[in-house]
Design a protein around this motif. Structure first.
Motif, PDB file in Angstrom:
ATOM      1  N   ARG A 223       0.858  -1.213   0.052  1.00 21.04           N
ATOM      2  CA  ARG A 223       0.168   0.151   0.029  1.00 21.04           C
ATOM      3  C   ARG A 223       0.960   1.333  -0.015  1.00 21.04           C
ATOM      4  O   ARG A 223       0.462   2.435  -0.756  1.00 21.04           O
ATOM      5  CB  ARG A 223      -1.031   0.150   1.413  1.00 21.04           C
ATOM      6  CG  ARG A 223      -1.660  -1.171   1.360  1.00 21.04           C
ATOM      7  CD  ARG A 223      -3.406  -0.923   1.896  1.00 21.04           C
ATOM      8  NE  ARG A 223      -4.034  -2.242   2.104  1.00 21.04           N
ATOM      9  CZ  ARG A 223      -4.591  -2.914   1.121  1.00 21.04           C
ATOM     10  NH1 ARG A 223      -4.457  -2.519  -0.146  1.00 21.04           N
ATOM     11  NH2 ARG A 223      -5.144  -3.863   1.452  1.00 21.04           N
ATOM     12  N   LEU A 224       1.978   1.243   0.649  1.00 18.47           N
ATOM     13  CA  LEU A 224       2.840   2.271   0.743  1.00 18.47           C
ATOM     14  C   LEU A 224       3.617   2.426  -0.584  1.00 18.47           C
ATOM     15  O   LEU A 224       3.793   3.700  -0.996  1.00 18.47           O
ATOM     16  CB  LEU A 224       4.007   2.236   1.921  1.00 18.47           C
ATOM     17  CG  LEU A 224       3.365   1.940   3.089  1.00 18.47           C
ATOM     18  CD1 LEU A 224       4.621   1.777   4.356  1.00 18.47           C
ATOM     19  CD2 LEU A 224       2.498   3.189   3.585  1.00 18.47           C
ATOM     20  N   TYR A 225       4.001   1.419  -1.330  1.00 15.93           N
ATOM     21  CA  TYR A 225       4.774   1.632  -2.821  1.00 15.93           C
ATOM     22  C   TYR A 225       3.646   2.007  -3.491  1.00 15.93           C
ATOM     23  O   TYR A 225       4.041   2.748  -4.505  1.00 15.93           O
ATOM     24  CB  TYR A 225       5.026   0.153  -3.089  1.00 15.93           C
ATOM     25  CG  TYR A 225       6.481  -0.184  -2.023  1.00 15.93           C
ATOM     26  CD1 TYR A 225       7.718   0.304  -2.670  1.00 15.93           C
ATOM     27  CD2 TYR A 225       6.397  -0.965  -1.212  1.00 15.93           C
ATOM     28  CE1 TYR A 225       8.911  -0.116  -1.841  1.00 15.93           C
ATOM     29  CE2 TYR A 225       7.726  -1.437  -0.583  1.00 15.93           C
ATOM     30  CZ  TYR A 225       8.575  -0.772  -0.653  1.00 15.93           C
ATOM     31  OH  TYR A 225      10.082  -1.183  -0.139  1.00 15.93           O
ATOM     32  N   ALA A 226       2.508   1.462  -3.537  1.00 12.75           N
ATOM     33  CA  ALA A 226       1.420   2.205  -4.418  1.00 12.75           C
ATOM     34  C   ALA A 226       1.250   3.608  -4.286  1.00 12.75           C
ATOM     35  O   ALA A 226       1.098   4.481  -5.385  1.00 12.75           O
ATOM     36  CB  ALA A 226       0.062   1.296  -4.224  1.00 12.75           C
ATOM     37  N   ALA A 227       1.087   4.240  -3.089  1.00 11.53           N
ATOM     38  CA  ALA A 227       1.016   5.545  -2.802  1.00 11.53           C
ATOM     39  C   ALA A 227       2.225   6.241  -3.387  1.00 11.53           C
ATOM     40  O   ALA A 227       2.041   7.264  -3.982  1.00 11.53           O
ATOM     41  CB  ALA A 227       0.886   5.741  -1.113  1.00 11.53           C
ATOM     42  N   ALA A 228       3.344   5.791  -3.039  1.00 13.03           N
ATOM     43  CA  ALA A 228       4.586   6.142  -3.548  1.00 13.03           C
ATOM     44  C   ALA A 228       4.745   6.631  -5.092  1.00 13.03           C
ATOM     45  O   ALA A 228       5.158   7.518  -5.543  1.00 13.03           O
ATOM     46  CB  ALA A 228       5.888   5.343  -3.088  1.00 13.03           C
ATOM     47  N   LEU A 229       4.210   5.534  -5.712  1.00 11.43           N
ATOM     48  CA  LEU A 229       4.213   5.758  -7.235  1.00 11.43           C
ATOM     49  C   LEU A 229       3.386   6.904  -7.743  1.00 11.43           C
ATOM     50  O   LEU A 229       3.709   7.725  -8.354  1.00 11.43           O
ATOM     51  CB  LEU A 229       3.544   4.592  -7.734  1.00 11.43           C
ATOM     52  CG  LEU A 229       4.575   3.285  -8.229  1.00 11.43           C
ATOM     53  CD1 LEU A 229       3.643   2.092  -8.721  1.00 11.43           C
ATOM     54  CD2 LEU A 229       5.608   3.630  -8.913  1.00 11.43           C
TER      55      LEU A 229
END
Length: 350
Positions: A223-229
């Motif tokens: 979820r954090l990596y998706a938001a980072a994108l």
């Protein structure tokens, strides 16, 4: 009064959620017999979509209504002011006797899909590795966030000018990004601590309609990596033309295969980089493989049963004669016992 029903090959499983004894939802009862649904665990950690059905009082009432010619759903019949069995239900009992000469069978059946659903993990056609999102000046900085460690990711969120550098040995193409996304999706949830708490508050301010904390209080790293994108897409848009880095629907833009809180899977990602179409699912075998403590891997299949259903009605003779006449007038020769199978009246005594 006693009614004897013989049945063969009656299915003891259901592919639909809900019940026939309640109003039908607007879009129909949900299909839970796909391989994806069968593998889902409920809040108790059990495979609740592998549904086993046994002959119940509702089954018996459905059979009796069918025998007098009423083909409505049981809840519809019960809601009718002229429901024949309204005052008789408490006087009805039954006994289900399995036929030992024809034992209960476990069989593999193949469920045919006619809805046009597509496989979440497959795609068709050639892969377009030369897509601009993989070979543009911004590509390494954009996709590079997927290779950041969690500590680096927290720094990325804190610093608007954080420099993302992708190792030179990592060659960007659809399959590489897909593999990395799948790896991140498999990371176990982590407990919240100070750095994560700050990150969650930061993300709430940017994406207020998204939730990054699970009901357990833990956080899935994907979820954090998706938001980072999405954040990197916005940051790079100030320096590069990012029109080929995402899909656009009206004023909204979507990173290929990603929502703001997760990876949508191989199908949603790869459909943007193939010459073919999404792969249609033609069906799947109905089975569930699970590991049980002390037993190892156990495979559960569709169950078919044969037997005799004895229905006992403790009712007045006048009512019994009326019911007998209604059954004979309807002339129902055979019917389903449950989802499939053959059932018929073998005897009727008053």
């Amino acid at each position: 009064m006693r009614i004897t029903i013989k049945y063969e090959a009656a299915w003891q499983n259901s592919f639909l959620d809900g019940s026939n004894n309640e109003p039908l939802p607007k879009d129909g009862r949900g299909f839970v017999g796909s391989m994806t649904n069968l593998k889902k665990l409920n809040s108790e950690g059990k495979y609740s979509n592998f549904i086993q059905r046994e002959i119940s009082h509702d089954t018996v009432m459905g059979v009796l209504n069918r025998l007098i010619g009423d083909q409505r759903k049981l809840y519809q019949a019960k809601n009718c002011p002229n429901y024949f069995f309204a005052e008789l239900e408490n006087s009805i009992t039954f006994e289900n006797i399995h036929d030992h000469s024809k034992p209960i069978n476990k069989e593999i059946v193949y469920i045919r899909n006619i809805t046009g659903s597509t496989d979440q993990n497959s795609f068709t056609g050639m892969i377009k590795g030369n897509h601009p999102v993989f070979n543009s000046a911004y590509s390494s900085e954009f996709w590079g966030v997927l290779w950041l460690s969690l500590d680096q990711l927290f720094c990325f969120f804190e610093e608007n000018s954080y420099s993302v550098k992708l190792e030179e040995y990592i060659l960007l193409d659809p399959l590489i990004i897909l593999a990395r996304s799948n790896d991140l999706k498999e990371l176990k949830p982590i407990d919240s601590y100070e750095s994560i708490g700050k990150t969650v508050e930061y993300l709430k301010g940017i994406f207020p309609d998204q939730n990054y904390v699970e009901s357990s209080g833990k956080i899935n790293p994907i979820r954090l990596y998706a938001a980072a994108l999405y954040i990197q897409l916005d940051r790079l848009s100030k320096r590069f033309d990012m029109k080929d880095a995402c899909n656009r629907r009206g004023s909204n833009q979507y990173v290929y295969g990603y929502s703001k809180r997760g990876f949508n899977g191989p199908r949603d990602f790869m459909k943007n980089f193939i010459t073919g179409e999404e792969k249609t699912i033609w069906g799947n075998p109905y089975l569930l493989k699970e590991k049980r403590k002390g037993e190892g891997e156990v495979t559960s299949l569709l169950t078919k049963a044969n037997g005799v259903l004895e229905i006992h009605l403790d009712i007045a003779q006048e009512k019994a004669l009326q019911l007998k006449d209604m059954i004979e007038a309807a002339g129902v020769s055979s019917f389903y016992m449950g989802k499939k199978g053959l059932a018929y009246v073998d005897g009727l005594r008053i």
